[in-house]
Design a protein around this motif. Structure first.
Motif, PDB file in Angstrom:
ATOM      1  N   TYR A 186      -4.472   3.741   5.951  1.00 17.07           N
ATOM      2  CA  TYR A 186      -4.247   2.357   5.531  1.00 17.07           C
ATOM      3  C   TYR A 186      -2.765   2.144   5.251  1.00 17.07           C
ATOM      4  O   TYR A 186      -2.118   2.953   4.571  1.00 17.07           O
ATOM      5  N   THR A 187      -2.229   1.025   5.776  1.00 17.87           N
ATOM      6  CA  THR A 187      -0.842   0.632   5.496  1.00 17.87           C
ATOM      7  C   THR A 187      -0.811  -0.882   5.340  1.00 17.87           C
ATOM      8  O   THR A 187      -1.810  -1.572   5.522  1.00 17.87           O
ATOM      9  N   GLY A 188       0.376  -1.414   5.022  1.00 20.41           N
ATOM     10  CA  GLY A 188       0.538  -2.863   4.976  1.00 20.41           C
ATOM     11  C   GLY A 188       0.845  -3.385   3.589  1.00 20.41           C
ATOM     12  O   GLY A 188       1.064  -2.623   2.638  1.00 20.41           O
ATOM     13  N   ASN A 189       0.869  -4.697   3.475  1.00 20.38           N
ATOM     14  CA  ASN A 189       1.132  -5.351   2.192  1.00 20.38           C
ATOM     15  C   ASN A 189       0.467  -6.714   2.175  1.00 20.38           C
ATOM     16  O   ASN A 189       0.155  -7.292   3.216  1.00 20.38           O
ATOM     17  N   ILE A 229      -3.475  -5.852   5.946  1.00 20.19           N
ATOM     18  CA  ILE A 229      -3.822  -4.451   5.750  1.00 20.19           C
ATOM     19  C   ILE A 229      -4.141  -3.892   7.124  1.00 20.19           C
ATOM     20  O   ILE A 229      -5.026  -4.392   7.823  1.00 20.19           O
ATOM     21  N   ILE A 240       0.846  -1.186   0.000  1.00 18.07           N
ATOM     22  CA  ILE A 240       0.000   0.000   0.000  1.00 18.07           C
ATOM     23  C   ILE A 240       0.889   1.245   0.000  1.00 18.07           C
ATOM     24  O   ILE A 240       1.834   1.349   0.782  1.00 18.07           O
ATOM     25  N   ALA A 275      -2.366   0.327  -4.027  1.00 11.92           N
ATOM     26  CA  ALA A 275      -1.239  -0.565  -3.727  1.00 11.92           C
ATOM     27  C   ALA A 275      -0.599  -0.988  -5.048  1.00 11.92           C
ATOM     28  O   ALA A 275      -1.270  -1.029  -6.084  1.00 11.92           O
ATOM     29  N   TYR A 278     -12.645  -9.844   3.661  1.00 10.64           N
ATOM     30  CA  TYR A 278     -11.590  -9.503   4.610  1.00 10.64           C
ATOM     31  C   TYR A 278     -11.762 -10.384   5.840  1.00 10.64           C
ATOM     32  O   TYR A 278     -12.884 -10.610   6.303  1.00 10.64           O
TER      33      TYR A 278
END
Length: 380
Positions: free
Chosen positions: A61-64, A88, A35, A249, A159
């Motif tokens: 929002y962050t993460g992969n 996420i 992201i 992303a 999700y």
């Protein structure tokens, strides 16, 4: 780069038939999507149907996450997509809003101030989601549907929320009402929201391969109505929560071979220059365009005399030309410049040498003096 047909010069220009496109190659790729930075959405909460004192905030929002996708190597069109899991992280947020609500009997309370205070009670202040592709009836995870615009079909995805407690409560005249609680620590499946579009974008290219990235863009424009259950039905309150924004992303760069790159590999050639020739003196670019083996010793070109004059014929590959061709001509072999043969002499039409053309098109010669012709192609 213009590649010449060097094995023969004939008395007529070459022609092709019309164009069903050459069969595309579908490639599967698995990659990590990250992201992008500063991905936030706007949150709002207000009473329904009134909207007197709404509360607003943002969440980040962050993460992969890992994903796999199938795509056409020529057009880069995505044909199937699936999530393989990952994380996420969505930042916690707290909203408190008030409004004046008129209640019917039996409460006999009018213009009551109501407070709704949702909060996330987690150690790191985030909800942790794992995007997953739903299983089919046999319990297998398949590629999800993608339409012609690159949009995912939400019903194929979900999700899994594995961290966080989301609590919603409200008060009437200082009296706490029943609390709505979702405990993500126990694991909750959530609906996949938003309009998601996946696409592949070219970063750079050579005649042998393209460097590309895949992108997933999620457009959120969500409205969710939650009914908060009061201790008596007359105290029930509907609150609408909205979230709007864009989450993007993308993968790192990866290589996709071009059609010429694939042809060279299949013929055990290491990135040959298309203008280089094989032992028979035929340029690799011409052999590629006609989908012939790299060691071919002749070309499917012939010339015959007819009542209307000499005619040249070329036999195109059944799957269609892999590179568009053209014909050049001259009246003197030592001329440096060979103009293009006028399409008037393309006896099967001006499109008969386009990319994907097939059949056995024929070509005439300009009237008058003797004439030499040659076939050319351009891989740029």
């Amino acid at each position: 780069m213009k590649i010449l047909e060097k094995s023969s010069l004939v008395w007529a220009p070459a022609a092709l038939l019309l164009t069903p496109l050459a069969e595309a190659e579908v490639m599967e790729q698995t990659a990590l999507m990250i992201i992008q930075q500063n991905m936030t959405t706007e949150m709002e909460m207000n009473f329904f149907p009134s909207n007197t004192l709404p509360a607003e905030t943002t969440r980040t929002y962050t993460g992969n996450f890992s994903c796999s996708f199938e795509f056409d190597t020529e057009t880069l069109q995505i044909e199937g997509f699936k999530f393989n899991g990952g994380t996420i992280l969505i930042s916690a947020y707290g909203l408190q809003c008030s409004d004046f609500i008129t209640y019917p009997q039996p409460t006999n309370t009018q213009f009551t101030i109501v407070t709704k205070a949702p909060y996330l009670n987690v150690a790191n202040g985030v909800i942790q989601l794992s995007p997953e592709t739903r299983e089919n009836s046999e319990g297998e995870v398949e590629f999800g549907d993608v339409d012609s615009e690159g949009q995912l079909t939400n019903s194929n995805y979900k999700y899994f929320a594995s961290q966080g407690i989301y609590t919603t409560s409200f008060v009437i005249r200082g009296a706490a009402q029943d609390t709505l609680l979702i405990n993500y620590n126990q694991g909750v499946n959530l609906l996949y929201k938003g309009t998601s579009t996946v696409d592949i974008r070219e970063v750079s290219s050579t005649i042998y391969e393209k460097s590309v990235r895949a992108y997933l863009t999620i457009e959120l424009d969500e409205d969710v109505v939650t009914t908060l259950q009061g201790r008596v039905a007359a105290n029930n309150i509907d609150i609408i929560e909205t979230e709007k924004g864009t989450i993007v992303a993308n993968t790192g760069q990866f290589k996709v071979p071009t059609a010429y790159g694939n042809w060279a590999t299949e013929n055990d050639l290491n990135k040959p220059d298309p203008d280089d020739v094989n032992e028979a003196g035929i340029a690799y670019g011409i052999l590629f365009a006609l989908d012939l083996p790299a060691d071919a010793t002749s070309l499917p070109i012939s010339t015959e005399n007819t009542d209307a004059g000499p005619v040249t014929k070329i036999v195109l590959p059944e799957g269609g030309l892999l590179s568009p061709m053209a014909i050049e001509y001259t009246t003197e072999l030592d001329n440096e410049d060979w103009p293009l043969l006028p399409t008037t002499y393309y006896l099967d039409g001006p499109d008969s040498l386009n990319l994907g053309a097939t059949g056995e098109p024929s070509f005439g010669f300009p009237d008058g003096e003797r004439c030499f012709v040659r076939f050319v192609t351009d891989l740029d």
